[in-house]
Design an enzyme around this catalytic site. Sequence first.
Site, PDB file in Angstrom:
ATOM      1  N   LYS A   1      40.583  45.363  53.132  1.00  0.00           N
ATOM      2  CA  LYS A   1      40.681  46.733  52.632  1.00  0.00           C
ATOM      3  C   LYS A   1      40.827  47.726  53.796  1.00  0.00           C
ATOM      4  O   LYS A   1      40.621  47.359  54.963  1.00  0.00           O
ATOM      5  CB  LYS A   1      39.443  47.021  51.774  1.00  0.00           C
ATOM      6  CG  LYS A   1      39.365  46.113  50.535  1.00  0.00           C
ATOM      7  CD  LYS A   1      38.114  46.382  49.727  1.00  0.00           C
ATOM      8  CE  LYS A   1      38.060  45.515  48.479  1.00  0.00           C
ATOM      9  NZ  LYS A   1      36.828  45.747  47.690  1.00  0.00           N
TER      10      LYS A   1
ATOM     11  N   TYR B   1      43.481  46.703  40.000  1.00  0.00           N
ATOM     12  CA  TYR B   1      42.098  46.785  39.497  1.00  0.00           C
ATOM     13  C   TYR B   1      42.041  47.155  38.014  1.00  0.00           C
ATOM     14  O   TYR B   1      41.022  47.692  37.558  1.00  0.00           O
ATOM     15  CB  TYR B   1      41.309  47.796  40.328  1.00  0.00           C
ATOM     16  CG  TYR B   1      40.862  47.253  41.678  1.00  0.00           C
ATOM     17  CD1 TYR B   1      40.053  46.126  41.759  1.00  0.00           C
ATOM     18  CD2 TYR B   1      41.220  47.880  42.867  1.00  0.00           C
ATOM     19  CE1 TYR B   1      39.634  45.625  42.992  1.00  0.00           C
ATOM     20  CE2 TYR B   1      40.795  47.389  44.099  1.00  0.00           C
ATOM     21  CZ  TYR B   1      40.005  46.258  44.148  1.00  0.00           C
ATOM     22  OH  TYR B   1      39.585  45.763  45.361  1.00  0.00           O
TER      23      TYR B   1
ATOM     24  N   ARG C   1      35.412  32.997  48.209  1.00  0.00           N
ATOM     25  CA  ARG C   1      34.388  33.945  47.742  1.00  0.00           C
ATOM     26  C   ARG C   1      33.084  33.739  48.507  1.00  0.00           C
ATOM     27  O   ARG C   1      32.355  34.694  48.777  1.00  0.00           O
ATOM     28  CB  ARG C   1      34.147  33.755  46.244  1.00  0.00           C
ATOM     29  CG  ARG C   1      35.364  34.027  45.384  1.00  0.00           C
ATOM     30  CD  ARG C   1      35.532  35.464  45.003  1.00  0.00           C
ATOM     31  NE  ARG C   1      34.490  35.918  44.106  1.00  0.00           N
ATOM     32  CZ  ARG C   1      34.466  37.133  43.566  1.00  0.00           C
ATOM     33  NH1 ARG C   1      35.433  38.007  43.849  1.00  0.00           N
ATOM     34  NH2 ARG C   1      33.500  37.489  42.761  1.00  0.00           N
TER      35      ARG C   1
ATOM     36  N   THR D   1      29.535  40.767  46.273  1.00  0.00           N
ATOM     37  CA  THR D   1      30.257  42.052  46.211  1.00  0.00           C
ATOM     38  C   THR D   1      29.462  43.185  46.842  1.00  0.00           C
ATOM     39  O   THR D   1      30.004  43.992  47.601  1.00  0.00           O
ATOM     40  CB  THR D   1      30.568  42.408  44.734  1.00  0.00           C
ATOM     41  OG1 THR D   1      31.311  41.332  44.172  1.00  0.00           O
ATOM     42  CG2 THR D   1      31.384  43.685  44.628  1.00  0.00           C
TER      43      THR D   1
ATOM     44  N   ASN E   1      33.401  47.688  51.092  1.00  0.00           N
ATOM     45  CA  ASN E   1      32.957  46.310  51.336  1.00  0.00           C
ATOM     46  C   ASN E   1      34.003  45.409  51.998  1.00  0.00           C
ATOM     47  O   ASN E   1      33.984  44.194  51.850  1.00  0.00           O
ATOM     48  CB  ASN E   1      32.396  45.691  50.046  1.00  0.00           C
ATOM     49  CG  ASN E   1      33.446  45.560  48.950  1.00  0.00           C
ATOM     50  OD1 ASN E   1      34.567  46.025  49.100  1.00  0.00           O
ATOM     51  ND2 ASN E   1      33.077  44.914  47.857  1.00  0.00           N
TER      52      ASN E   1
ATOM     53  N   HIS F   1      38.574  41.898  49.705  1.00  0.00           N
ATOM     54  CA  HIS F   1      38.637  41.440  48.310  1.00  0.00           C
ATOM     55  C   HIS F   1      39.131  40.001  48.285  1.00  0.00           C
ATOM     56  O   HIS F   1      40.013  39.640  49.062  1.00  0.00           O
ATOM     57  CB  HIS F   1      39.627  42.318  47.520  1.00  0.00           C
ATOM     58  CG  HIS F   1      40.049  41.715  46.215  1.00  0.00           C
ATOM     59  ND1 HIS F   1      39.307  41.851  45.073  1.00  0.00           N
ATOM     60  CD2 HIS F   1      41.112  40.942  45.885  1.00  0.00           C
ATOM     61  CE1 HIS F   1      39.914  41.199  44.084  1.00  0.00           C
ATOM     62  NE2 HIS F   1      41.018  40.649  44.550  1.00  0.00           N
TER      63      HIS F   1
ATOM     64  N   GLU G   1      47.273  37.846  40.912  1.00  0.00           N
ATOM     65  CA  GLU G   1      47.258  38.738  42.076  1.00  0.00           C
ATOM     66  C   GLU G   1      48.337  38.352  43.091  1.00  0.00           C
ATOM     67  O   GLU G   1      48.988  39.231  43.678  1.00  0.00           O
ATOM     68  CB  GLU G   1      45.861  38.736  42.713  1.00  0.00           C
ATOM     69  CG  GLU G   1      44.840  39.427  41.803  1.00  0.00           C
ATOM     70  CD  GLU G   1      43.397  39.339  42.271  1.00  0.00           C
ATOM     71  OE1 GLU G   1      42.546  39.930  41.604  1.00  0.00           O
ATOM     72  OE2 GLU G   1      43.107  38.679  43.299  1.00  0.00           O
TER      73      GLU G   1
END
Length: 143
Positions: free
Chosen positions: A9, A49, A85, A91, A112, A115, A126
């Site tokens: 991000k 999103y 993940r 998260t 954060n 993603h 995605e």
Amino acid sequence: MEQTFIMIKPDGVQRGLVGEIIARFEKKGFTLKGLKLVSVERSFAEKHYADLSAKPFFNGLVEYIISGPVIAMVWEGKKVVLTGRKIIGATNPADSAPGTIRGDFAIDIGRNVIHGSDSVESARKEIALWFPEGVVGWQTSLQ
Ligand code: CMP
């Protein structure tokens, strides 16, 4: 072979965490199949999103994602969605363990750093959204 979509991000790019994050996926043994530095339009961020559009933080999340360039990547390997993940961490950075990316580099759920797709099905969607031109293996080579 399983693939996942990973996005660094704007805060991760601005803070110079790109190399560190790529190194963690490489050292784990995953294979980089696609990578680009891109700025995204508001409408594109809203599409990415879309599942969160009813959440109170949705507008802030979209503002955050369009606030600067992001690194979009496709990584491939055994169980890469779930393992990716785990490498990323929970998260909310308040819950993410030290040793994970968010555990080591973030303190705020609204900033954060990264993603990762939450399922094989989300990854498929995605990757199609972010890499309509295809990734290594199913695009034509530059000529
Ligand atoms: P990500 O893994 O990209 O998936 C959805 C994103 O929504 C999440 O990371 C956070 O950046 C954001 N998010 C989730 N919950 C909150 C929250 N309570 N406040 C602000 N942002 C949130």
